[in-house]
Motif scaffolding. Structure first.
Motif, PDB file in Angstrom:
ATOM      1  N   TYR A  95       0.860  -1.187   0.000  1.00  0.00           N
ATOM      2  CA  TYR A  95       0.000   0.000   0.000  1.00  0.00           C
ATOM      3  C   TYR A  95       0.895   1.235   0.000  1.00  0.00           C
ATOM      4  O   TYR A  95       1.856   1.325   0.777  1.00  0.00           O
ATOM      5  CB  TYR A  95      -0.918   0.017   1.223  1.00  0.00           C
ATOM      6  CG  TYR A  95      -1.837   1.224   1.224  1.00  0.00           C
ATOM      7  CD1 TYR A  95      -2.959   1.246   0.415  1.00  0.00           C
ATOM      8  CD2 TYR A  95      -1.561   2.345   2.015  1.00  0.00           C
ATOM      9  CE1 TYR A  95      -3.801   2.353   0.385  1.00  0.00           C
ATOM     10  CE2 TYR A  95      -2.395   3.449   1.996  1.00  0.00           C
ATOM     11  CZ  TYR A  95      -3.520   3.451   1.174  1.00  0.00           C
ATOM     12  OH  TYR A  95      -4.341   4.552   1.145  1.00  0.00           O
ATOM     13  N   ILE A  96       0.549   2.194  -0.847  1.00  0.00           N
ATOM     14  CA  ILE A  96       1.398   3.376  -1.006  1.00  0.00           C
ATOM     15  C   ILE A  96       0.846   4.542  -0.182  1.00  0.00           C
ATOM     16  O   ILE A  96       0.108   5.397  -0.674  1.00  0.00           O
ATOM     17  CB  ILE A  96       1.538   3.766  -2.486  1.00  0.00           C
ATOM     18  CG1 ILE A  96       1.911   2.540  -3.324  1.00  0.00           C
ATOM     19  CG2 ILE A  96       2.604   4.851  -2.639  1.00  0.00           C
ATOM     20  CD1 ILE A  96       3.182   1.839  -2.883  1.00  0.00           C
ATOM     21  N   SER A  97       1.183   4.541   1.101  1.00  0.00           N
ATOM     22  CA  SER A  97       0.954   5.698   1.973  1.00  0.00           C
ATOM     23  C   SER A  97       2.214   6.559   1.927  1.00  0.00           C
ATOM     24  O   SER A  97       3.093   6.349   1.077  1.00  0.00           O
ATOM     25  CB  SER A  97       0.707   5.215   3.404  1.00  0.00           C
ATOM     26  OG  SER A  97       1.890   4.564   3.889  1.00  0.00           O
ATOM     27  N   LEU A  98       2.341   7.507   2.841  1.00  0.00           N
ATOM     28  CA  LEU A  98       3.569   8.301   2.902  1.00  0.00           C
ATOM     29  C   LEU A  98       4.760   7.397   3.230  1.00  0.00           C
ATOM     30  O   LEU A  98       5.808   7.451   2.570  1.00  0.00           O
ATOM     31  CB  LEU A  98       3.436   9.404   3.956  1.00  0.00           C
ATOM     32  CG  LEU A  98       4.627  10.367   4.076  1.00  0.00           C
ATOM     33  CD1 LEU A  98       4.829  11.134   2.775  1.00  0.00           C
ATOM     34  CD2 LEU A  98       4.406  11.348   5.232  1.00  0.00           C
ATOM     35  N   LEU A  99       4.594   6.535   4.241  1.00  0.00           N
ATOM     36  CA  LEU A  99       5.656   5.593   4.573  1.00  0.00           C
ATOM     37  C   LEU A  99       5.844   4.570   3.461  1.00  0.00           C
ATOM     38  O   LEU A  99       6.977   4.207   3.114  1.00  0.00           O
ATOM     39  CB  LEU A  99       5.331   4.875   5.883  1.00  0.00           C
ATOM     40  CG  LEU A  99       6.342   3.808   6.337  1.00  0.00           C
ATOM     41  CD1 LEU A  99       7.719   4.432   6.569  1.00  0.00           C
ATOM     42  CD2 LEU A  99       5.857   3.104   7.604  1.00  0.00           C
ATOM     43  N   GLY A 100       4.733   4.105   2.881  1.00  0.00           N
ATOM     44  CA  GLY A 100       4.817   3.145   1.788  1.00  0.00           C
ATOM     45  C   GLY A 100       5.568   3.705   0.595  1.00  0.00           C
ATOM     46  O   GLY A 100       6.335   2.990  -0.060  1.00  0.00           O
ATOM     47  N   PHE A 101       5.366   4.983   0.307  1.00  0.00           N
ATOM     48  CA  PHE A 101       6.088   5.628  -0.800  1.00  0.00           C
ATOM     49  C   PHE A 101       7.593   5.598  -0.541  1.00  0.00           C
ATOM     50  O   PHE A 101       8.388   5.335  -1.438  1.00  0.00           O
ATOM     51  CB  PHE A 101       5.605   7.063  -0.962  1.00  0.00           C
ATOM     52  CG  PHE A 101       6.248   7.781  -2.125  1.00  0.00           C
ATOM     53  CD1 PHE A 101       5.733   7.647  -3.405  1.00  0.00           C
ATOM     54  CD2 PHE A 101       7.367   8.579  -1.937  1.00  0.00           C
ATOM     55  CE1 PHE A 101       6.336   8.293  -4.475  1.00  0.00           C
ATOM     56  CE2 PHE A 101       7.975   9.221  -2.998  1.00  0.00           C
ATOM     57  CZ  PHE A 101       7.447   9.077  -4.277  1.00  0.00           C
ATOM     58  N   PHE A 102       7.983   5.845   0.703  1.00  0.00           N
ATOM     59  CA  PHE A 102       9.399   5.837   1.050  1.00  0.00           C
ATOM     60  C   PHE A 102       9.964   4.417   0.965  1.00  0.00           C
ATOM     61  O   PHE A 102      11.009   4.185   0.347  1.00  0.00           O
ATOM     62  CB  PHE A 102       9.602   6.394   2.460  1.00  0.00           C
ATOM     63  CG  PHE A 102      11.012   6.287   2.966  1.00  0.00           C
ATOM     64  CD1 PHE A 102      11.987   7.160   2.524  1.00  0.00           C
ATOM     65  CD2 PHE A 102      11.366   5.308   3.878  1.00  0.00           C
ATOM     66  CE1 PHE A 102      13.295   7.058   2.983  1.00  0.00           C
ATOM     67  CE2 PHE A 102      12.664   5.192   4.344  1.00  0.00           C
ATOM     68  CZ  PHE A 102      13.641   6.075   3.887  1.00  0.00           C
ATOM     69  N   VAL A 103       9.243   3.464   1.558  1.00  0.00           N
ATOM     70  CA  VAL A 103       9.742   2.081   1.621  1.00  0.00           C
ATOM     71  C   VAL A 103       9.801   1.449   0.242  1.00  0.00           C
ATOM     72  O   VAL A 103      10.827   0.890  -0.167  1.00  0.00           O
ATOM     73  CB  VAL A 103       8.858   1.236   2.562  1.00  0.00           C
ATOM     74  CG1 VAL A 103       9.224  -0.253   2.449  1.00  0.00           C
ATOM     75  CG2 VAL A 103       9.014   1.708   3.996  1.00  0.00           C
ATOM     76  N   TYR A 104       8.691   1.541  -0.507  1.00  0.00           N
ATOM     77  CA  TYR A 104       8.627   0.860  -1.801  1.00  0.00           C
ATOM     78  C   TYR A 104       9.216   1.690  -2.934  1.00  0.00           C
ATOM     79  O   TYR A 104       9.718   1.134  -3.909  1.00  0.00           O
ATOM     80  CB  TYR A 104       7.177   0.505  -2.137  1.00  0.00           C
ATOM     81  CG  TYR A 104       6.546  -0.416  -1.131  1.00  0.00           C
ATOM     82  CD1 TYR A 104       7.061  -1.691  -0.892  1.00  0.00           C
ATOM     83  CD2 TYR A 104       5.417  -0.034  -0.394  1.00  0.00           C
ATOM     84  CE1 TYR A 104       6.482  -2.549   0.033  1.00  0.00           C
ATOM     85  CE2 TYR A 104       4.824  -0.881   0.520  1.00  0.00           C
ATOM     86  CZ  TYR A 104       5.368  -2.135   0.736  1.00  0.00           C
ATOM     87  OH  TYR A 104       4.797  -2.975   1.650  1.00  0.00           O
ATOM     88  N   GLY A 105       9.143   3.023  -2.790  1.00  0.00           N
ATOM     89  CA  GLY A 105       9.647   3.872  -3.858  1.00  0.00           C
ATOM     90  C   GLY A 105      11.149   4.068  -3.824  1.00  0.00           C
ATOM     91  O   GLY A 105      11.792   4.156  -4.869  1.00  0.00           O
ATOM     92  N   LEU A 106      11.705   4.130  -2.606  1.00  0.00           N
ATOM     93  CA  LEU A 106      13.125   4.439  -2.486  1.00  0.00           C
ATOM     94  C   LEU A 106      13.977   3.242  -2.073  1.00  0.00           C
ATOM     95  O   LEU A 106      15.176   3.210  -2.387  1.00  0.00           O
ATOM     96  CB  LEU A 106      13.321   5.580  -1.476  1.00  0.00           C
ATOM     97  CG  LEU A 106      12.598   6.894  -1.797  1.00  0.00           C
ATOM     98  CD1 LEU A 106      12.882   7.920  -0.709  1.00  0.00           C
ATOM     99  CD2 LEU A 106      13.022   7.439  -3.158  1.00  0.00           C
ATOM    100  N   LEU A 107      13.391   2.287  -1.371  1.00  0.00           N
ATOM    101  CA  LEU A 107      14.186   1.201  -0.807  1.00  0.00           C
ATOM    102  C   LEU A 107      13.930  -0.155  -1.466  1.00  0.00           C
ATOM    103  O   LEU A 107      14.510  -1.155  -1.055  1.00  0.00           O
ATOM    104  CB  LEU A 107      13.922   1.093   0.704  1.00  0.00           C
ATOM    105  CG  LEU A 107      14.205   2.349   1.530  1.00  0.00           C
ATOM    106  CD1 LEU A 107      13.861   2.107   2.998  1.00  0.00           C
ATOM    107  CD2 LEU A 107      15.660   2.777   1.394  1.00  0.00           C
ATOM    108  N   HIS A 108      13.048  -0.182  -2.464  1.00  0.00           N
ATOM    109  CA  HIS A 108      12.722  -1.453  -3.118  1.00  0.00           C
ATOM    110  C   HIS A 108      13.022  -1.346  -4.602  1.00  0.00           C
ATOM    111  O   HIS A 108      12.853  -0.276  -5.204  1.00  0.00           O
ATOM    112  CB  HIS A 108      11.243  -1.785  -2.889  1.00  0.00           C
ATOM    113  CG  HIS A 108      10.889  -3.195  -3.244  1.00  0.00           C
ATOM    114  ND1 HIS A 108      11.341  -4.276  -2.530  1.00  0.00           N
ATOM    115  CD2 HIS A 108      10.124  -3.704  -4.248  1.00  0.00           C
ATOM    116  CE1 HIS A 108      10.876  -5.386  -3.063  1.00  0.00           C
ATOM    117  NE2 HIS A 108      10.128  -5.064  -4.112  1.00  0.00           N
TER     118      HIS A 108
END
Length: 214
Positions: A95-108
């Motif tokens: 799920y792309i929340s604010l934290l999800g954007f960071f985790v999946y967008g930058l770290l995956h």
């Protein structure tokens, strides 16, 4: 996931994209499938062209599979074909929340593709067996939360659309990254998850969707 399965329906419970088949520890009767053969699965299945008969299956489970579907409309059409009346499709995804954007967008390594066009249906005579690799981690967030895809889901009743933080999983390092907290603190991490669940648009990293065939 097990709690959302309709066990009263006749027909097999199947998981698509089972990997090493760990779901059998929770749902022993589940038929584990994957796109390639391995020692832990029961059947090889191509999601767009399933071997099951019309209305044969009672429940379908997909964990981290939906965001690999280049043509979600074609996939949902095939899944609806094999599900019986009121059969359930259970989808568990990023799920792309604010934290999800960071985790999946930058770290995956896989893209989230929140602004990329979604091709709903495959072209006619498309060869699914030679489909190139595809990933768009934001697709479940976009399709099941945004009104623009509401018309495409007319054949389904959306029973559940639950956003969860699962920081306890993110900080565990997943399958390959370093664990960021000692195992003995797992109960504390679960308490943190419970608190963060109340602020899903900030902290949610997972979405659970349960669709019922009309």
């Amino acid at each position: 996931i097990s709690s959302y399965i309709n066990y009263n329906l006749k027909g097999p419970i199947i998981e698509l994209g089972s990997g090493i088949g760990k779901i059998k520890e929770v749902i022993p009767s589940c038929i584990c499938t994957d796109i390639v053969s391995n020692p832990w699965i029961d059947k090889v299945e191509q999601l767009y062209q399933l071997s099951f008969s019309d209305s044969e299956v009672s429940n379908i489970i997909m964990i981290d599979v939906f965001h690999h579907l280049r043509y979600p409309g074609s996939a949902l059409k095939e899944l609806s074909r094999v599900l019986c009346k009121k059969g359930r499709l259970i989808i568990f995804e990023p799920y792309i929340s604010l934290l999800g954007f960071f985790v999946y967008g930058l770290l995956h390594h896989e893209p989230i593709s929140m602004n990329k066009n979604i091709e709903w249906m495959a072209p006619e005579n498309f060869d699914f067996n030679n489909e190139p690799y595809y990933a768009a981690q934001g697709n479940a967030t976009r399709i099941f939360e945004k009104n623009q895809f509401k018309e495409h889901l007319k054949g389904w009743n959306k029973l559940v659309c639950k956003k969860m933080s699962y920081i306890s999983y993110i900080a565990s390092g997943g399958y390959s990254k370093p664990q960021l907290y000692p195992t003995k603190l797992f109960p504390l991490m679960c308490i943190i998850d419970t608190f963060c669940d109340h602020l899903p648009y900030l902290f949610a990293t997972r979405i659970l969707v349960v669709l019922e065939k009309r």
